[in-house]
Design an enzyme around this catalytic site. Structure first.
Site, short mmCIF file in Angstrom:
data_model
loop_
_atom_site.label_atom_id
_atom_site.label_comp_id
_atom_site.label_asym_id
_atom_site.label_seq_id
_atom_site.Cartn_x
_atom_site.Cartn_y
_atom_site.Cartn_z
N LYS A 13 35.24 55.95 30.22
CA LYS A 13 34.81 55.69 31.22
C LYS A 13 37.00 56.47 31.11
O LYS A 13 37.23 56.45 31.97
CB LYS A 13 34.98 55.10 31.70
CG LYS A 13 35.32 54.29 32.87
CD LYS A 13 35.37 53.05 33.75
CE LYS A 13 35.96 52.92 34.99
NZ LYS A 13 36.30 51.28 35.95
N ASN B 190 41.40 41.84 39.96
CA ASN B 190 40.45 41.93 38.98
C ASN B 190 40.71 42.38 37.88
O ASN B 190 41.09 42.98 37.29
CB ASN B 190 39.90 42.98 39.65
CG ASN B 190 39.11 43.98 39.69
OD1 ASN B 190 39.01 44.10 38.32
ND2 ASN B 190 38.20 44.18 40.40
N LYS B 191 39.80 41.45 37.07
CA LYS B 191 40.10 41.09 35.35
C LYS B 191 39.77 42.75 34.97
O LYS B 191 40.65 42.92 33.92
CB LYS B 191 39.35 39.95 34.89
CG LYS B 191 40.05 39.06 34.93
CD LYS B 191 39.26 37.86 34.21
CE LYS B 191 39.68 35.89 35.10
NZ LYS B 191 38.92 35.39 35.67
N LYS C 161 39.44 45.18 35.73
CA LYS C 161 40.63 46.42 37.11
C LYS C 161 42.21 46.34 35.68
O LYS C 161 42.81 47.50 35.06
CB LYS C 161 41.95 46.84 38.28
CG LYS C 161 40.92 46.80 38.82
CD LYS C 161 42.10 46.80 39.77
CE LYS C 161 41.42 46.92 41.37
NZ LYS C 161 41.96 47.52 42.67
N THR D 269 47.37 42.19 40.69
CA THR D 269 45.47 42.52 41.02
C THR D 269 45.31 41.48 40.24
O THR D 269 46.05 40.45 39.71
CB THR D 269 45.19 43.17 40.36
OG1 THR D 269 44.01 43.62 39.77
CG2 THR D 269 44.48 43.45 38.41
N ASP E 203 44.68 50.15 45.28
CA ASP E 203 43.66 49.70 45.13
C ASP E 203 42.24 51.06 45.08
O ASP E 203 43.01 51.88 45.31
CB ASP E 203 43.62 50.03 47.54
CG ASP E 203 42.90 49.11 48.63
OD1 ASP E 203 42.56 47.68 48.03
OD2 ASP E 203 42.21 50.05 49.26
P1 ITT Z 1 42.90 43.62 43.97
O1 ITT Z 1 43.23 43.67 44.96
O2 ITT Z 1 43.27 41.50 43.24
O3 ITT Z 1 42.69 44.48 42.74
P2 ITT Z 1 40.57 44.06 43.52
O4 ITT Z 1 38.60 43.68 43.18
O5 ITT Z 1 39.78 43.05 45.38
O6 ITT Z 1 41.53 43.33 43.09
P3 ITT Z 1 40.14 46.60 45.48
O7 ITT Z 1 40.78 45.94 46.49
O8 ITT Z 1 40.64 47.93 45.33
O9 ITT Z 1 40.29 45.71 44.36
O10 ITT Z 1 38.53 46.68 45.09
C1 ITT Z 1 38.03 47.96 44.65
C2 ITT Z 1 36.70 47.05 44.91
O11 ITT Z 1 35.68 48.45 44.15
C3 ITT Z 1 35.56 46.57 43.77
O12 ITT Z 1 35.22 45.88 44.58
C4 ITT Z 1 35.56 46.67 42.60
O13 ITT Z 1 34.81 46.32 41.62
C5 ITT Z 1 34.84 48.38 42.68
N1 ITT Z 1 36.24 49.25 41.65
C6 ITT Z 1 37.30 49.61 42.01
N2 ITT Z 1 37.77 50.12 40.84
C7 ITT Z 1 35.90 50.46 39.87
C8 ITT Z 1 35.61 51.14 39.23
O14 ITT Z 1 36.60 51.89 37.86
N3 ITT Z 1 34.05 50.35 38.63
C9 ITT Z 1 33.59 49.80 39.41
N4 ITT Z 1 34.15 49.33 40.23
C10 ITT Z 1 35.27 49.83 40.78
#
Ligand code: ITT
Length: 194
Positions: free
Chosen positions: A177, A10-11, A13, A8, A71
């Protein structure tokens, strides 16, 4: 110590993964530590397909370790399931969290009657060092708030009220959470296979 690579960028996550897996016997790694890895395009039609694309892409350069791809997203009943797999890019390819959240609130506001029921979904695909694949999914039901509220978490946490509560995840805080979220539920299953 065995390495577990988390595919990932996404920091938010990544912090949750590390917290939720912290009592497992792994050294956590992420693609930011590699110079040779680029995030794959998410061309799948489901959360599972996209999680598999992420896991396989990292597995192609880290096949001797455990690798996981996840995802996730927000599925809103009153928006026919959107943003769903498009959660990260709902307001456009370069949109940030606040723009995506604003679009969800705006689109729901345009609907009559409004159905604010929603769920968050996390689908993890894990690949073992011997190439076995495991799928772990978690969901949390809830509803979309009327306005953004709270400062913890990331993404849609500021507008998602989990079932049985009157505050958003961002107001309820990380300890809450991490006990109840879609990701916590998926990781609970993941721990059984690791
Ligand atoms: P990676 O693909 O690199 O993991 P990403 O942010 O693109 O990172 P995703 O494609 O899975 O990840 O998109 C998930 C979206 O849903 C993203 O906009 C997140 O902010 C949101 N999201 C995922 N988990 C969440 C959570 O626990 N709480 C709030 N929003 C979340």
């Amino acid at each position: 110590m065995n390495e577990l690579w988390i595919a990932t960028s996404n920091k938010g996550k990544l912090v949750e993964f590390k917290t939720l897996l912290n009592n497992s016997n792994f050294l956590f790694k992420s693609p930011a530590e590699l110079k040779t890895y680029y995030s794959p395009e998410e061309t799948g039609k489901t959360f599972e397909e996209n999680a598999r694309i992420k896991a396989k892409s990292l597995n192609s350069v880290k096949s001797d370790c455990w690798v996981i791809g996840e995802d996730s997203g927000l599925v809103v009943d009153g928006l026919e399931g959107y943003p769903g797999i498009f959660s990260a890019r709902y307001a456009g390819d370069n949109a940030g969290d606040s723009e995506n959240v604003a679009k969800v609130l705006k689109m729901l506001g345009l609907r009559s009657p409004q159905n604010r029921k929603a769920k968050m979904v996390s689908c993890i695909v894990a690949i073992s060092p011997s190439g076995e694949e495991y799928v772990c999914e978690g969901t949390v039901e809830g509803e979309i708030s009327k306005k953004v509220s709270g400062s913890e978490g990331f993404g849609y946490d500021v507008c998602f009220i989990p079932e049985g509560e009157s505050k958003t995840f961002a107001e309820l805080g990380m300890a809450f959470k991490n006990k109840t979220s879609h990701r916590a539920r998926a990781i609970f299953k993941l721990k059984e296979v690791l």
